[in-house]
Design a protein around this motif. Structure first.
Motif, PDB file in Angstrom:
ATOM      1  N   TYR A 143       0.965  -1.253  -0.027  1.00  0.00           N
ATOM      2  CA  TYR A 143       0.207   0.009  -0.072  1.00  0.00           C
ATOM      3  C   TYR A 143       1.330   1.454  -0.076  1.00  0.00           C
ATOM      4  CZ  TYR A 143      -3.847  -3.029   0.890  1.00  0.00           C
ATOM      5  OH  TYR A 143      -4.407  -4.187   1.696  1.00  0.00           O
ATOM      6  N   ARG A 144       1.823   1.283  -0.388  1.00  0.00           N
ATOM      7  CA  ARG A 144       2.775   2.429  -0.713  1.00  0.00           C
ATOM      8  C   ARG A 144       2.278   3.446  -1.151  1.00  0.00           C
ATOM      9  NH1 ARG A 144       5.987  -1.381  -1.425  1.00  0.00           N
ATOM     10  NH2 ARG A 144       7.540  -0.762  -3.439  1.00  0.00           N
ATOM     11  N   GLU A 145       2.510   5.115  -1.151  1.00  0.00           N
ATOM     12  CA  GLU A 145       1.549   5.259  -1.601  1.00  0.00           C
ATOM     13  C   GLU A 145       2.865   6.239  -2.579  1.00  0.00           C
ATOM     14  OE1 GLU A 145       0.374  10.445  -1.447  1.00  0.00           O
ATOM     15  OE2 GLU A 145       0.773   9.497   0.695  1.00  0.00           O
ATOM     16  N   PRO A 146       4.085   6.096  -2.246  1.00  0.00           N
ATOM     17  CA  PRO A 146       5.130   6.784  -4.045  1.00  0.00           C
ATOM     18  C   PRO A 146       4.745   5.374  -4.930  1.00  0.00           C
ATOM     19  CG  PRO A 146       6.592   6.442  -1.194  1.00  0.00           C
ATOM     20  CD  PRO A 146       4.714   5.721  -1.278  1.00  0.00           C
ATOM     21  N   VAL A 147       4.725   4.344  -5.220  1.00  0.00           N
ATOM     22  CA  VAL A 147       4.360   3.055  -5.804  1.00  0.00           C
ATOM     23  C   VAL A 147       2.959   4.082  -6.706  1.00  0.00           C
ATOM     24  CG1 VAL A 147       3.412   1.142  -7.021  1.00  0.00           C
ATOM     25  CG2 VAL A 147       5.492   1.992  -5.103  1.00  0.00           C
ATOM     26  N   PHE A 148       2.102   4.249  -5.703  1.00  0.00           N
ATOM     27  CA  PHE A 148       0.792   4.932  -6.475  1.00  0.00           C
ATOM     28  C   PHE A 148       0.797   6.115  -7.104  1.00  0.00           C
ATOM     29  CE2 PHE A 148      -2.926   8.057  -5.973  1.00  0.00           C
ATOM     30  CZ  PHE A 148      -3.769   7.078  -7.179  1.00  0.00           C
ATOM     31  N   ALA A 149       1.839   6.547  -6.880  1.00  0.00           N
ATOM     32  CA  ALA A 149       1.900   8.334  -7.521  1.00  0.00           C
ATOM     33  C   ALA A 149       2.198   8.306  -8.386  1.00  0.00           C
ATOM     34  CB  ALA A 149       2.461   9.175  -5.910  1.00  0.00           C
ATOM     35  N   ALA A 150       4.036   7.548  -8.456  1.00  0.00           N
ATOM     36  CA  ALA A 150       4.618   7.625 -10.019  1.00  0.00           C
ATOM     37  C   ALA A 150       3.942   6.858 -11.550  1.00  0.00           C
ATOM     38  CB  ALA A 150       6.167   5.904  -9.587  1.00  0.00           C
ATOM     39  N   ILE A 151       3.137   6.143 -10.274  1.00  0.00           N
ATOM     40  CA  ILE A 151       2.227   5.178 -11.686  1.00  0.00           C
ATOM     41  C   ILE A 151       0.768   6.055 -12.630  1.00  0.00           C
ATOM     42  CG2 ILE A 151       0.629   3.577 -12.436  1.00  0.00           C
ATOM     43  CD1 ILE A 151       2.349   1.753 -10.418  1.00  0.00           C
ATOM     44  N   ALA A 152       0.298   7.490 -11.128  1.00  0.00           N
ATOM     45  CA  ALA A 152       0.102   7.727 -12.488  1.00  0.00           C
ATOM     46  C   ALA A 152       0.109   8.935 -13.065  1.00  0.00           C
ATOM     47  CB  ALA A 152      -1.256   8.650 -10.657  1.00  0.00           C
ATOM     48  N   GLU A 153       1.458   9.732 -12.376  1.00  0.00           N
ATOM     49  CA  GLU A 153       2.419  10.235 -12.661  1.00  0.00           C
ATOM     50  C   GLU A 153       2.479  10.060 -14.171  1.00  0.00           C
ATOM     51  OE1 GLU A 153       5.834  13.721 -12.419  1.00  0.00           O
ATOM     52  OE2 GLU A 153       5.678  12.319 -10.459  1.00  0.00           O
ATOM     53  N   GLU A 154       2.863   8.853 -14.223  1.00  0.00           N
ATOM     54  CA  GLU A 154       3.601   8.449 -16.255  1.00  0.00           C
ATOM     55  C   GLU A 154       2.370   8.146 -16.844  1.00  0.00           C
ATOM     56  OE1 GLU A 154       5.322   4.445 -17.510  1.00  0.00           O
ATOM     57  OE2 GLU A 154       5.016   4.508 -15.953  1.00  0.00           O
ATOM     58  N   PHE A 155       0.972   7.782 -15.882  1.00  0.00           N
ATOM     59  CA  PHE A 155       0.049   7.773 -17.101  1.00  0.00           C
ATOM     60  C   PHE A 155      -0.910   8.581 -17.353  1.00  0.00           C
ATOM     61  CE2 PHE A 155      -5.211   6.825 -17.993  1.00  0.00           C
ATOM     62  CZ  PHE A 155      -4.734   5.943 -18.299  1.00  0.00           C
ATOM     63  N   THR A 156      -0.543   9.889 -16.449  1.00  0.00           N
ATOM     64  CA  THR A 156      -1.655  11.073 -16.630  1.00  0.00           C
ATOM     65  C   THR A 156      -0.950  11.671 -17.635  1.00  0.00           C
ATOM     66  OG1 THR A 156      -2.751  10.848 -14.709  1.00  0.00           O
ATOM     67  CG2 THR A 156      -2.664  13.387 -15.977  1.00  0.00           C
ATOM     68  N   ALA A 157       0.011  11.701 -17.451  1.00  0.00           N
ATOM     69  CA  ALA A 157       1.441  12.604 -18.388  1.00  0.00           C
ATOM     70  C   ALA A 157       1.136  11.823 -19.930  1.00  0.00           C
ATOM     71  CB  ALA A 157       3.578  12.953 -18.213  1.00  0.00           C
ATOM     72  N   TYR A 158       1.011  10.435 -20.279  1.00  0.00           N
ATOM     73  CA  TYR A 158       0.788   9.416 -21.782  1.00  0.00           C
ATOM     74  C   TYR A 158      -0.286  10.153 -22.059  1.00  0.00           C
ATOM     75  CZ  TYR A 158       0.490   5.992 -24.864  1.00  0.00           C
ATOM     76  OH  TYR A 158       0.494   5.775 -25.957  1.00  0.00           O
ATOM     77  N   ALA A 159      -1.419   9.992 -20.710  1.00  0.00           N
ATOM     78  CA  ALA A 159      -3.417  10.183 -21.178  1.00  0.00           C
ATOM     79  C   ALA A 159      -3.274  11.961 -21.920  1.00  0.00           C
ATOM     80  CB  ALA A 159      -3.740   9.820 -20.404  1.00  0.00           C
ATOM     81  N   THR A 160      -2.720  12.734 -21.110  1.00  0.00           N
ATOM     82  CA  THR A 160      -2.588  14.203 -21.487  1.00  0.00           C
ATOM     83  C   THR A 160      -2.154  14.131 -23.112  1.00  0.00           C
ATOM     84  OG1 THR A 160      -2.724  14.379 -19.795  1.00  0.00           O
ATOM     85  CG2 THR A 160      -2.001  17.050 -20.567  1.00  0.00           C
ATOM     86  N   GLU A 161      -1.109  13.995 -23.383  1.00  0.00           N
ATOM     87  CA  GLU A 161      -0.481  14.131 -24.975  1.00  0.00           C
ATOM     88  C   GLU A 161      -1.003  13.510 -25.900  1.00  0.00           C
ATOM     89  OE1 GLU A 161       3.949  13.122 -25.436  1.00  0.00           O
ATOM     90  OE2 GLU A 161       3.741  12.319 -23.180  1.00  0.00           O
ATOM     91  N   LEU A 162      -2.341  12.617 -25.861  1.00  0.00           N
ATOM     92  CA  LEU A 162      -2.544  11.484 -26.463  1.00  0.00           C
ATOM     93  C   LEU A 162      -4.034  12.413 -26.201  1.00  0.00           C
ATOM     94  CD1 LEU A 162      -2.850   8.273 -24.948  1.00  0.00           C
ATOM     95  CD2 LEU A 162      -2.530   9.551 -26.883  1.00  0.00           C
ATOM     96  N   GLY A 163      -4.481  13.255 -25.869  1.00  0.00           N
ATOM     97  CA  GLY A 163      -5.584  14.317 -25.471  1.00  0.00           C
ATOM     98  C   GLY A 163      -6.448  13.925 -24.657  1.00  0.00           C
ATOM     99  N   VAL A 164      -6.891  12.984 -23.839  1.00  0.00           N
ATOM    100  CA  VAL A 164      -7.306  12.676 -22.798  1.00  0.00           C
ATOM    101  C   VAL A 164      -8.324  13.860 -21.883  1.00  0.00           C
ATOM    102  CG1 VAL A 164      -7.986  11.358 -20.986  1.00  0.00           C
ATOM    103  CG2 VAL A 164      -6.798  10.059 -23.534  1.00  0.00           C
TER     104      VAL A 164
END
Length: 450
Positions: free
Chosen positions: A166-187
């Protein structure tokens, strides 16, 4: 003291008054999608007692202490293992706040193409990620399809948080990477939620072990996310499915044009144009469920009566005269290739748009999307199963297409193999992530005089 009695009729009325959310789930194999769906249905009290008893018996026979909620969808996986083709499994459930239609799409890369079907009508997509593995190629592909189909809301469910303590840094890193990728796609909107579908953390009930997370649970977000875009939004479109001529003594001159309204509103007295012929007339009547009405809107199925007797048949499109799209034989689109056989330059296909099917030629494939960095792979020559790319098509007859950004119904099409009727490709007119410079290749004409 006042006593309120709730009757079945009252409950039905309350349910009909709630809003409806269509959403799809997607995720790689073993990311826990089946468990999430099972947990969502179980904890929202949407599983019948006999279904739960069957799951409990099957789980006990396997030596498990509690019910394996993934078994609620195991029947579908068994069917796939037996070679039965399943595109999308639809599930229906409701809470006091909202009704839901869930399109449960397969997770294996082989079935990525089926996400196009499930997400094509969705207003929200839940994309699962295994917290141990993070964002993988299949995650990027699912995000690209959601962006391509213009799904308004995307939920990133970072599953199996119990396996990373349940480590927060693991979640935060995944969320940041995915959000950056999705934003580039136009989401436009990404909501990241850390969950453990197996333990039930943040699926329906808030997690007691992730007090660092203060956002909504999955169900809470599904119940509160804004939905209900105006179904009448956009210019009116009616693809003609059937011409009705009963020729009875009661209605000797009845001639109606039936179909499901794809967008907008039609009104009696409105001036309309029939495409691709371009003939204009006026709506003299609208029949809905056998009764005349003054107006009808998407997604109602209606019969339009027109003031003039003009030649109209299945495949024609009835539109308001002042908002008529231009018919064209040249179509540029982004597509997701769904067939096992490749799509190549010079490929002769059938193009189905609405209720109309015409011959077409693949003139060019300018680029294929590279999912790692979203860069276009120029002029790949072909698209294989699950590829996303740009195509240029030339049709044998003019088609009145809209941009997909304006209408998900009349801005989409499919390509069909004329030899055996296999669906080859799902296309979206005018959609693009990073469109390459147009390349003109006279050789692409290949002598076809369309």
């Amino acid at each position: 003291m006042t006593t309120t009695t709730t009757t079945p009729t009252t409950r039905a009325a309350d349910l009909s008054a709630t809003t409806l959310l269509r959403f799809a789930t997607a995720g790689s194999v073993d990311d826990g999608k089946s468990t999430l769906v099972g947990r969502l249905l179980h904890d929202s009290k949407s599983v019948l007692a006999d279904q739960l008893e069957a799951v409990e018996r099957a789980s006990a026979s396997r030596g498990q202490d509690g019910p394996d909620l993934a078994l609620l969808t195991d029947g579908l996986r068994a069917e796939r293992e037996q070679g039965i083709t399943i595109d999308v499994a639809y599930r229906y459930f409701a809470t006091p706040r909202r009704r839901f239609i869930l399109a449960d799409t397969p997770g294996h890369v082989q079935y990525t193409r089926n996400m196009v079907t499930g997400a094509s009508t969705a207003e929200l997509t839940v994309i699962l990620v295994d917290a141990r593995h993070g964002v993988v190629e299949q995650t990027r592909r699912h995000a690209a399809i959601a962006a391509l189909l213009r799904v308004p809301h995307v939920v990133l469910a970072v599953n199996k948080m119990d396996l990373v303590d349940y480590r927060e840094p693991v979640f935060a890193a995944i969320a940041e990477e995915f959000t950056a990728y999705a934003t580039e796609l136009g989401v436009l909107e990404v909501t990241a939620i850390p969950i453990s579908a197996l333990a039930g953390d943040n699926v329906v009930e808030p997690s007691a072990t992730m007090d660092w997370y203060g956002g909504p649970t999955v169900l809470e977000h599904l119940e509160t996310v804004p939905v209900g875009h105006d179904p009448a939004h956009g210019h009116a479109r009616l693809p003609v499915q059937y011409v009705i001529r009963p020729q009875t003594a009661e209605h000797p001159d009845y001639r109606g044009y039936a179909g499901q309204i794809a967008a907008g509103v039609f009104r009696v007295g409105e001036r309309v144009t029939v495409l691709p012929s371009g003939h204009t007339t006026t709506i003299s009547g609208i029949d809905l469920l056998g009764r005349p009405v003054e107006a009808a809107r998407t997604p109602q199925s209606v019969t339009l009566l027109l003031a003039d007797d003009i030649d109209i048949s299945r495949g024609d499109l009835i539109v308001p005269t002042e908002h008529a799209p231009s018919a064209t034989q040249d179509i540029d689109a982004t597509v997701c290739h769904v067939a096992d056989q490749p799509l190549t330059v010079g490929h002769r296909v059938l193009l189905k748009h609405g209720t109309r099917t015409v011959k077409a030629l693949v003139q060019d494939i300018p680029s294929r999307l590279t999912l790692d960095d979203l860069s276009p792979h120029p002029r790949p020559g072909q698209l294989v199963a699950n590829d996303i790319g740009r195509v240029t098509l030339r049709t044998a007859e003019p088609l009145p297409v809209d941009a997909y950004a304006d209408s998900r119904r009349t801005g989409s099409f499919i390509l069909i193999d004329p030899a055996d009727g296999t669906t080859l490709t799902a296309g979206m007119v005018g959609e693009s992530f990073a469109a390459p410079e147009p390349v003109t290749d006279p050789a692409a004409e290949d002598g076809w005089d369309f």
